[in-house]
Write a protein that holds these residues in place. Structure first.
Motif, PDB file in Angstrom:
ATOM      1  N   MET A   1       0.880  -1.317   0.080  1.00  0.00           N
ATOM      2  CA  MET A   1      -0.082   0.109   0.197  1.00  0.00           C
ATOM      3  C   MET A   1       0.882   0.940  -0.038  1.00  0.00           C
ATOM      4  N   MET A   2       0.347   1.892  -1.165  1.00  0.00           N
ATOM      5  CA  MET A   2       1.242   3.313  -0.824  1.00  0.00           C
ATOM      6  C   MET A   2       0.725   4.419  -0.157  1.00  0.00           C
ATOM      7  N   PHE A   3       1.034   4.839   0.875  1.00  0.00           N
ATOM      8  CA  PHE A   3       1.174   6.391   1.538  1.00  0.00           C
ATOM      9  C   PHE A   3       0.981   7.929   0.857  1.00  0.00           C
ATOM     10  N   LYS A   4       0.192   8.763   0.895  1.00  0.00           N
ATOM     11  CA  LYS A   4       0.414   9.887   0.449  1.00  0.00           C
ATOM     12  C   LYS A   4       1.128  10.926   1.275  1.00  0.00           C
ATOM     13  N   MET A   5       1.093  10.897   2.643  1.00  0.00           N
ATOM     14  CA  MET A   5       1.090  11.870   3.477  1.00  0.00           C
ATOM     15  C   MET A   5       1.163  11.268   4.839  1.00  0.00           C
ATOM     16  N   ILE A   6       3.325  11.272   4.820  1.00  0.00           N
ATOM     17  CA  ILE A   6       3.901   9.796   5.380  1.00  0.00           C
ATOM     18  C   ILE A   6       4.019  11.921   6.534  1.00  0.00           C
ATOM     19  N   ALA A   7       3.894  11.038   8.155  1.00  0.00           N
ATOM     20  CA  ALA A   7       4.428  11.740   9.398  1.00  0.00           C
ATOM     21  C   ALA A   7       5.584  11.209   9.829  1.00  0.00           C
ATOM     22  N   GLY A   8       6.827  12.456   9.894  1.00  0.00           N
ATOM     23  CA  GLY A   8       7.719  11.481  11.025  1.00  0.00           C
ATOM     24  C   GLY A   8       7.714  12.466  11.977  1.00  0.00           C
ATOM     25  N   VAL A   9       7.607  11.423  12.971  1.00  0.00           N
ATOM     26  CA  VAL A   9       7.311  11.942  14.676  1.00  0.00           C
ATOM     27  C   VAL A   9       9.131  11.885  15.435  1.00  0.00           C
ATOM     28  N   ASP A  10       9.276  12.354  16.180  1.00  0.00           N
ATOM     29  CA  ASP A  10      10.830  12.557  17.246  1.00  0.00           C
ATOM     30  C   ASP A  10      10.882  13.496  18.112  1.00  0.00           C
ATOM     31  N   GLU A  11      11.233  12.747  19.247  1.00  0.00           N
ATOM     32  CA  GLU A  11      11.367  13.321  20.656  1.00  0.00           C
ATOM     33  C   GLU A  11      12.569  14.355  20.710  1.00  0.00           C
ATOM     34  N   ALA A  12      12.584  15.273  21.811  1.00  0.00           N
ATOM     35  CA  ALA A  12      13.819  15.556  22.144  1.00  0.00           C
ATOM     36  C   ALA A  12      13.761  15.805  23.759  1.00  0.00           C
ATOM     37  N   GLY A  13      14.652  15.477  24.793  1.00  0.00           N
ATOM     38  CA  GLY A  13      14.550  16.017  25.853  1.00  0.00           C
ATOM     39  C   GLY A  13      14.140  14.903  27.182  1.00  0.00           C
ATOM     40  N   ARG A  14      14.646  13.920  26.572  1.00  0.00           N
ATOM     41  CA  ARG A  14      14.357  12.550  27.421  1.00  0.00           C
ATOM     42  C   ARG A  14      15.535  12.467  28.942  1.00  0.00           C
ATOM     43  N   GLY A  15      16.425  12.904  28.548  1.00  0.00           N
ATOM     44  CA  GLY A  15      17.247  12.606  29.616  1.00  0.00           C
ATOM     45  C   GLY A  15      17.616  13.321  31.022  1.00  0.00           C
ATOM     46  N   PRO A  16      17.353  14.734  29.695  1.00  0.00           N
ATOM     47  CA  PRO A  16      17.928  15.662  30.889  1.00  0.00           C
ATOM     48  C   PRO A  16      16.915  15.553  31.911  1.00  0.00           C
ATOM     49  N   LEU A  17      17.834  16.865  33.204  1.00  0.00           N
ATOM     50  CA  LEU A  17      16.718  17.352  35.005  1.00  0.00           C
ATOM     51  C   LEU A  17      15.608  17.414  34.908  1.00  0.00           C
ATOM     52  N   ALA A  18      15.615  18.143  33.809  1.00  0.00           N
ATOM     53  CA  ALA A  18      14.856  19.662  33.901  1.00  0.00           C
ATOM     54  C   ALA A  18      14.326  19.696  32.226  1.00  0.00           C
ATOM     55  N   GLY A  19      13.049  21.035  32.205  1.00  0.00           N
ATOM     56  CA  GLY A  19      12.474  20.901  31.812  1.00  0.00           C
ATOM     57  C   GLY A  19      11.543  20.226  30.766  1.00  0.00           C
ATOM     58  N   PRO A  20      10.676  19.724  29.527  1.00  0.00           N
ATOM     59  CA  PRO A  20       9.912  20.133  29.332  1.00  0.00           C
ATOM     60  C   PRO A  20      10.399  18.645  28.447  1.00  0.00           C
ATOM     61  N   VAL A  21       9.711  17.099  27.963  1.00  0.00           N
ATOM     62  CA  VAL A  21       9.880  16.169  26.911  1.00  0.00           C
ATOM     63  C   VAL A  21       9.095  17.221  25.237  1.00  0.00           C
ATOM     64  N   VAL A  22       9.523  17.044  24.337  1.00  0.00           N
ATOM     65  CA  VAL A  22       9.040  18.059  23.116  1.00  0.00           C
ATOM     66  C   VAL A  22       9.041  17.283  22.213  1.00  0.00           C
ATOM     67  N   ALA A  23       7.965  16.919  21.833  1.00  0.00           N
ATOM     68  CA  ALA A  23       7.837  16.284  20.373  1.00  0.00           C
ATOM     69  C   ALA A  23       7.651  17.053  19.024  1.00  0.00           C
ATOM     70  N   ALA A  24       7.876  16.219  17.756  1.00  0.00           N
ATOM     71  CA  ALA A  24       7.753  17.399  17.155  1.00  0.00           C
ATOM     72  C   ALA A  24       7.004  15.866  16.072  1.00  0.00           C
ATOM     73  N   ALA A  25       6.047  16.868  15.103  1.00  0.00           N
ATOM     74  CA  ALA A  25       5.481  15.873  14.068  1.00  0.00           C
ATOM     75  C   ALA A  25       5.345  16.729  12.140  1.00  0.00           C
ATOM     76  N   VAL A  26       6.104  15.693  11.456  1.00  0.00           N
ATOM     77  CA  VAL A  26       5.989  16.699   9.785  1.00  0.00           C
ATOM     78  C   VAL A  26       6.052  15.730   9.205  1.00  0.00           C
ATOM     79  N   ILE A  27       5.522  16.445   7.821  1.00  0.00           N
ATOM     80  CA  ILE A  27       4.877  15.474   6.970  1.00  0.00           C
ATOM     81  C   ILE A  27       5.498  16.604   6.723  1.00  0.00           C
ATOM     82  N   LEU A  28       7.013  15.716   4.892  1.00  0.00           N
ATOM     83  CA  LEU A  28       7.066  16.908   4.654  1.00  0.00           C
ATOM     84  C   LEU A  28       6.306  16.951   2.805  1.00  0.00           C
ATOM     85  N   PRO A  29       6.586  17.713   2.175  1.00  0.00           N
ATOM     86  CA  PRO A  29       5.641  18.142   1.043  1.00  0.00           C
ATOM     87  C   PRO A  29       6.143  16.629  -0.709  1.00  0.00           C
ATOM     88  N   ASP A  30       5.363  16.874  -1.226  1.00  0.00           N
ATOM     89  CA  ASP A  30       6.601  16.101  -2.505  1.00  0.00           C
ATOM     90  C   ASP A  30       7.815  17.003  -3.061  1.00  0.00           C
TER      91      ASP A  30
END
Length: 189
Positions: A1-30
């Motif tokens: 099956m071919m998918f047209k709109m594919i999003a990538g998801v990743d996070e930053a900040g799992r290991g620090p002692l302070a601050g939030p954990v932040v995730a981003a979702a991105v769909i790259l255009p063709d």
């Protein structure tokens, strides 16, 4: 099956002692034409900043986060999954499929696949990696203005010698993750 709109998801900040954990979702255009996408940790700060501008200009994206109290309440793994869910659910363009960096998927209603090392393999995850890191780094640099003794503009909340020494001397701030052992031990003093 071919998918047209594919999003990538990743996070930053799992290991620090302070601050939030932040995730981003991105769909790259063709034919996105964004050159140099890679795992954010492999890029220089200058290159990440340049790529971030291009990603924000050309892509569908959303940033999700979990703050320190959420991390302390549900644990860092669950907070990471929640931040990723918030990022994916916040996209204005609905993805057909999601590629998530790592070995686990959030419990959600999206068709998805976990890809170990995906931020170095799939450009959409690389783009998410860059957005999450840049966003979180800016948050920690801003927080350093209020709490300058911890060196967050340099260590971004990670448990460096400088950060641990400040934690010993000044104790934790409201931005510290009190469920993390190095912080918890100073909470007791």
């Amino acid at each position: 099956m071919m998918f047209k709109m594919i999003a990538g998801v990743d996070e930053a900040g799992r290991g620090p002692l302070a601050g939030p954990v932040v995730a981003a979702a991105v769909i790259l255009p063709d034919g996105h034409g964004i050159k140099g996408l890679d795992d954010s940790k492999k890029l220089t700060a200058k290159k990440r900043a340049e790529l971030e501008i291009e990603i924000l200009d050309k892509c569908f994206y959303f940033i999700g986060l979990c703050n320190e109290s959420e991390i302390d309440s549900i644990n860092i793994l669950q907070a990471t999954m929640l931040a990723m869910t918030r990022a994916a659910d916040g996209l204005t363009q609905r993805p057909d499929y999601i590629l998530v960096d790592g070995n686990r998927l959030p419990t959600w209603n999206h068709q998805a696949e976990a890809v170990i090392g995906g931020d170095a393999i799939h450009p959409c995850i690389s783009a998410a990696s860059i957005l999450a890191k840049e966003y979180r780094d800016r948050m920690m640099i801003a927080a350093a203005q209020k709490y300058p003794q911890y060196g967050w503009e340099r260590n971004k909340g990670y448990g460096t010698a400088e950060h641990l020494a400040a934690l010993r001397q000044y104790g934790p701030t409201p931005l510290h993750r009190k469920s993390f052992a190095p912080v918890a031990q100073y909470e007791l003093l």
